[in-house]
Design an enzyme around this catalytic site. Structure first.
Site, PDB file in Angstrom:
ATOM      1  N   ASP A   1      63.443  69.440  72.096  1.00 22.01           N
ATOM      2  CA  ASP A   1      63.143  70.692  72.020  1.00 22.01           C
ATOM      3  C   ASP A   1      63.778  71.825  72.518  1.00 22.01           C
ATOM      4  O   ASP A   1      63.869  72.906  72.426  1.00 22.01           O
ATOM      5  CB  ASP A   1      61.517  71.059  72.389  1.00 22.01           C
ATOM      6  CG  ASP A   1      60.895  69.979  71.446  1.00 22.01           C
ATOM      7  OD1 ASP A   1      60.127  68.998  72.133  1.00 22.01           O
ATOM      8  OD2 ASP A   1      60.598  70.163  70.165  1.00 22.01           O
TER       9      ASP A   1
ATOM     10  N   HIS B   1      60.740  64.000  79.585  1.00 25.52           N
ATOM     11  CA  HIS B   1      60.338  63.271  78.483  1.00 25.52           C
ATOM     12  C   HIS B   1      59.585  62.054  79.362  1.00 25.52           C
ATOM     13  O   HIS B   1      59.922  61.492  80.316  1.00 25.52           O
ATOM     14  CB  HIS B   1      61.297  62.714  77.551  1.00 25.52           C
ATOM     15  CG  HIS B   1      60.936  62.401  76.531  1.00 25.52           C
ATOM     16  ND1 HIS B   1      60.419  61.231  76.188  1.00 25.52           N
ATOM     17  CD2 HIS B   1      60.916  62.817  75.105  1.00 25.52           C
ATOM     18  CE1 HIS B   1      59.984  60.841  74.914  1.00 25.52           C
ATOM     19  NE2 HIS B   1      60.290  62.242  74.355  1.00 25.52           N
TER      20      HIS B   1
HETATM   21  C1  SDX Z   1      58.135  65.978  72.503  1.00 22.00           C
HETATM   22  O1  SDX Z   1      56.537  61.519  73.299  1.00 22.00           O
HETATM   23  C2  SDX Z   1      57.485  61.897  72.847  1.00 22.00           C
HETATM   24  O2  SDX Z   1      58.335  61.223  71.898  1.00 22.00           O
HETATM   25  C3  SDX Z   1      57.442  63.211  72.250  1.00 22.00           C
HETATM   26  C4  SDX Z   1      58.810  64.008  71.550  1.00 22.00           C
HETATM   27  C5  SDX Z   1      58.642  63.457  70.126  1.00 22.00           C
HETATM   28  O3  SDX Z   1      59.800  63.430  69.197  1.00 22.00           O
HETATM   29  O4  SDX Z   1      57.344  62.968  69.468  1.00 22.00           O
HETATM   30  O5  SDX Z   1      60.004  63.514  72.028  1.00 22.00           O
HETATM   31  C6  SDX Z   1      58.549  65.371  71.432  1.00 22.00           C
HETATM   32  O6  SDX Z   1      57.085  66.241  72.931  1.00 22.00           O
HETATM   33  C7  SDX Z   1      59.284  66.176  73.902  1.00 22.00           C
HETATM   34  C8  SDX Z   1      58.896  67.127  75.077  1.00 22.00           C
HETATM   35  C9  SDX Z   1      58.357  68.494  74.804  1.00 22.00           C
HETATM   36  N1  SDX Z   1      58.088  68.853  75.855  1.00 22.00           N
HETATM   37  C10 SDX Z   1      58.324  69.737  77.103  1.00 22.00           C
HETATM   38  O7  SDX Z   1      59.505  70.103  76.668  1.00 22.00           O
HETATM   39  C11 SDX Z   1      57.568  70.206  77.910  1.00 22.00           C
HETATM   40  C12 SDX Z   1      58.042  70.145  79.278  1.00 22.00           C
HETATM   41  N2  SDX Z   1      58.170  68.678  79.830  1.00 22.00           N
HETATM   42  C13 SDX Z   1      56.939  68.362  80.396  1.00 22.00           C
HETATM   43  O8  SDX Z   1      55.797  69.068  80.506  1.00 22.00           O
HETATM   44  C14 SDX Z   1      56.920  66.838  80.497  1.00 22.00           C
HETATM   45  O9  SDX Z   1      58.228  66.621  80.892  1.00 22.00           O
HETATM   46  C15 SDX Z   1      56.543  65.924  79.515  1.00 22.00           C
HETATM   47  C16 SDX Z   1      55.147  66.376  79.047  1.00 22.00           C
HETATM   48  C17 SDX Z   1      57.504  65.969  78.420  1.00 22.00           C
HETATM   49  C18 SDX Z   1      56.324  64.670  80.071  1.00 22.00           C
HETATM   50  O10 SDX Z   1      55.294  64.627  81.083  1.00 22.00           O
HETATM   51  P1  SDX Z   1      54.647  63.282  81.869  1.00 22.00           P
HETATM   52  O11 SDX Z   1      55.699  62.018  81.383  1.00 22.00           O
HETATM   53  O12 SDX Z   1      53.476  63.229  81.819  1.00 22.00           O
HETATM   54  O13 SDX Z   1      55.556  63.596  83.400  1.00 22.00           O
HETATM   55  P2  SDX Z   1      54.620  64.395  84.407  1.00 22.00           P
HETATM   56  O14 SDX Z   1      54.155  65.670  83.683  1.00 22.00           O
HETATM   57  O15 SDX Z   1      53.770  63.558  85.076  1.00 22.00           O
HETATM   58  O16 SDX Z   1      55.707  65.100  85.363  1.00 22.00           O
HETATM   59  C19 SDX Z   1      56.399  64.139  86.286  1.00 22.00           C
HETATM   60  C20 SDX Z   1      57.056  64.997  87.583  1.00 22.00           C
HETATM   61  C21 SDX Z   1      55.958  66.121  87.741  1.00 22.00           C
HETATM   62  O17 SDX Z   1      56.347  66.326  89.297  1.00 22.00           O
HETATM   63  P3  SDX Z   1      55.843  65.682  90.488  1.00 22.00           P
HETATM   64  O18 SDX Z   1      54.205  66.039  90.285  1.00 22.00           O
HETATM   65  O19 SDX Z   1      56.240  64.369  90.651  1.00 22.00           O
HETATM   66  O20 SDX Z   1      56.421  66.615  91.565  1.00 22.00           O
HETATM   67  O21 SDX Z   1      58.084  65.965  86.689  1.00 22.00           O
HETATM   68  C22 SDX Z   1      57.557  67.069  87.002  1.00 22.00           C
HETATM   69  C23 SDX Z   1      56.117  67.295  86.905  1.00 22.00           C
HETATM   70  O22 SDX Z   1      55.867  68.455  87.563  1.00 22.00           O
HETATM   71  N3  SDX Z   1      58.018  67.855  85.586  1.00 22.00           N
HETATM   72  C24 SDX Z   1      58.844  68.837  85.464  1.00 22.00           C
HETATM   73  C25 SDX Z   1      58.815  68.844  83.846  1.00 22.00           C
HETATM   74  N4  SDX Z   1      58.632  67.931  83.446  1.00 22.00           N
HETATM   75  C26 SDX Z   1      57.917  67.084  84.416  1.00 22.00           C
HETATM   76  N5  SDX Z   1      58.870  69.798  86.226  1.00 22.00           N
HETATM   77  C27 SDX Z   1      59.512  70.957  85.667  1.00 22.00           C
HETATM   78  N6  SDX Z   1      59.886  71.133  84.439  1.00 22.00           N
HETATM   79  C28 SDX Z   1      59.619  70.084  83.498  1.00 22.00           C
HETATM   80  N7  SDX Z   1      59.737  70.536  82.254  1.00 22.00           N
END
Ligand code: SDX
Length: 432
Positions: free
Chosen positions: A366, A309
């Site tokens: 989720d 998140h």
């Molecule tokens: C919602 O914003 C809100 O409040 C949203 C929400 C709401 O109520 O409105 O809470 C609802 O959207 C919840 C989130 C649902 N999405 C997911 O579950 C999708 C999976 N999660 C991600 O894609 C990610 O964690 C996000 C999109 C939620 C957050 O992305 P960020 O903050 O931009 O983080 P990032 O993509 O820059 O990741 C940082 C690191 C990366 O690794 P490095 O490049 O540092 O090596 O963390 C890794 C990412 O690869 N990473 C994950 C991961 N999420 C982040 N690796 C594996 N699995 C994951 N789920």
């Protein structure tokens, strides 16, 4: 702490005011930066940028705190319900009995959609995604009540209560009708004596000669799930609603943009992606361990959906509540879902794995909601629609907060240009 920040740019030094919120959040107010220095700030994804000052919802990502108008989500999930929480978000206070009754009646009396809207449904292919239908139909609501969608800020704000009740009530009817039409079933009309969640389940699952008998535990679980999704500060879709509203667009157009923004798999579409991930793991005979290794390596773009998140760098309080409620509901219904076992295993392994620990990745709202929706009988392609139904009060409250301020400026971010600076037009015969 000083009320000003000093920024040194080359030989120049400027002071910038500091804004402090009621929960001690702090921001450097950079609104005068460009006019004083020619510089802008840069923050792709807005992870460190406040777009507004709001009184609706507070989140502390480090502490795993979520409060609607100051009331902790744990208390609301236990003691409140979706209609009461909607009133709280929209009006800022818990309703008195009389206020709740009036609000509830207004929502109930707005459950029907204009009969001519059914003709629009008929134009969609049966496999049209319900989120595409929902965003179009929400925007179209303004066509049937143009006095509520004038794009005259003062007039639209004056009619907010009527338009909001319409959006909050009809979003269910539109969602259920899109499901019924996609399966060739006759549309079921709302009933006056049913509660918000009961009426939705009735419109989804009743048959022409046999009303759906809602199971109290199912209705309670659905009601709480909607409450947990009701608002979440400046997430992608809510910020979109505020941005569209800032241009003077009416409530239905603004909310419709929120539905569209929610659809993506990184945002509201994650609840569908979680189930697809769990089913893929189950089909592969994997207990989740292999998938976690793939997600860590980023192999084929795999991510542990439902994890991570932007704000929560500790647990998402909603995930804890939904996870417990999910177990309870499945137990009550006598449902054994292998996806739940895999989800629990994924959570257990990921929370002990350095990759996730270092990146502060925890289950989000989720991760379990899809398993609960599946137990309720909601079809997979409707999962994000359920998120939109839940988020409606939050979008409405944020639209109202923007529209209530006559001094609202249109949202218009800047950019750093990286393209060709200046070049002449080249006739086609001289190209290539
Ligand atoms: C919602 O914003 C809100 O409040 C949203 C929400 C709401 O109520 O409105 O809470 C609802 O959207 C919840 C989130 C649902 N999405 C997911 O579950 C999708 C999976 N999660 C991600 O894609 C990610 O964690 C996000 C999109 C939620 C957050 O992305 P960020 O903050 O931009 O983080 P990032 O993509 O820059 O990741 C940082 C690191 C990366 O690794 P490095 O490049 O540092 O090596 O963390 C890794 C990412 O690869 N990473 C994950 C991961 N999420 C982040 N690796 C594996 N699995 C994951 N789920």
């Amino acid at each position: 702490m000083s009320k000003e920040a000093t920024l040194k740019l080359g030989e120049k030094e400027i002071s910038l005011p500091i804004i402090e919120g009621t929960a001690e959040e702090k921001a450097v107010d950079v609104r005068a930066l460009r006019s004083n220095t020619g510089f802008i700030t840069y923050d792709e994804g807005f992870g460190n940028t406040g777009s507004c000052q709001s009184k609706i919802t507070f989140i502390d990502g480090e502490q795993g705190i979520l409060r609607y108008r100051g009331i902790p989500i744990e208390q609301l999930a236990e003691k409140s319900d979706f209609i009461e929480a909607s009133y709280l978000l929209i009006h800022g206070e818990l309703p008195t009995a009389e206020q709740r009754s009036r609000f509830s009646d207004r929502v109930r009396s707005n459950a029907f959609i204009d009969e001519r809207m059914h003709l629009i449904f008929e134009g969609y292919p049966s496999d049209a995604h319900p989120m595409a239908i929902l965003s179009a139909m929400i925007n179209s609501l303004g066509c049937y009540d143009p006095h509520l969608a004038t794009n005259n800020r003062e007039q639209d704000f004056a009619n907010f209560d009527e338009a909001a009740a319409m959006a909050l009530s009809k979003v269910r009817t539109i969602a259920a009708a899109s499901y019924r039409m996609s399966t060739g079933q006759p549309v079921i009309y709302p009933k006056r004596d049913l509660s918000y969640a009961e009426n939705f389940l009735h419109m989804m699952f009743s048959q022409p000669y046999e009303d759906f008998e809602p199971i109290p535990e199912v209705t309670k679980a659905l009601n709480m799930m909607l409450l947990l999704h009701a608002d979440h500060e400046q997430n992608c879709s809510t910020s979109t609603v505020r941005m569209v509203c800032s241009g003077g667009a009416n409530l239905f157009a603004s909310i419709s943009s929120g539905v569209t923004a929610l659809w993506g798999p990184l945002h509201g579409g994650a609840n569908m992606a979680v189930i697809q991930m769990l089913e893929e793991i189950h089909a592969d005979g994997d207990d989740g361990s292999r998938f976690i290794e793939d997600a860590k390596s980023g192999k084929s773009g795999k991510r542990l959906m439902g994890f991570g998140h932007r704000v929560y760098k500790n647990f998402d309080p909603r995930a804890k509540i939904i996870g417990a409620a999910c177990e309870k509901l499945l137990d009550k219904l006598g449902v054994s879902d292998p996806c739940l076992d895999i989800a629990r295993k994924l959570e257990q392994e990921a929370l002990a794995d350095d990759y996730f620990i270092q990146r502060k990745l925890y289950p989000n709202v989720d991760f379990y909601s899809g398993i609960m929706m599946r137990a309720i009988g909601i079809p997979l392609n409707m999962f994000t629609v359920m998120f939109a139904i839940g988020r409606m009060p939050g979008w409405l409250a944020n639209w109202k907060e923007v529209a209530s301020n006559p001094k609202t400026r249109i949202s218009r971010p800047r950019q750093i240009y990286q393209g060709s600076v200046l070049r002449d037009y080249v006739p086609v015969e001289q190209r290539g």
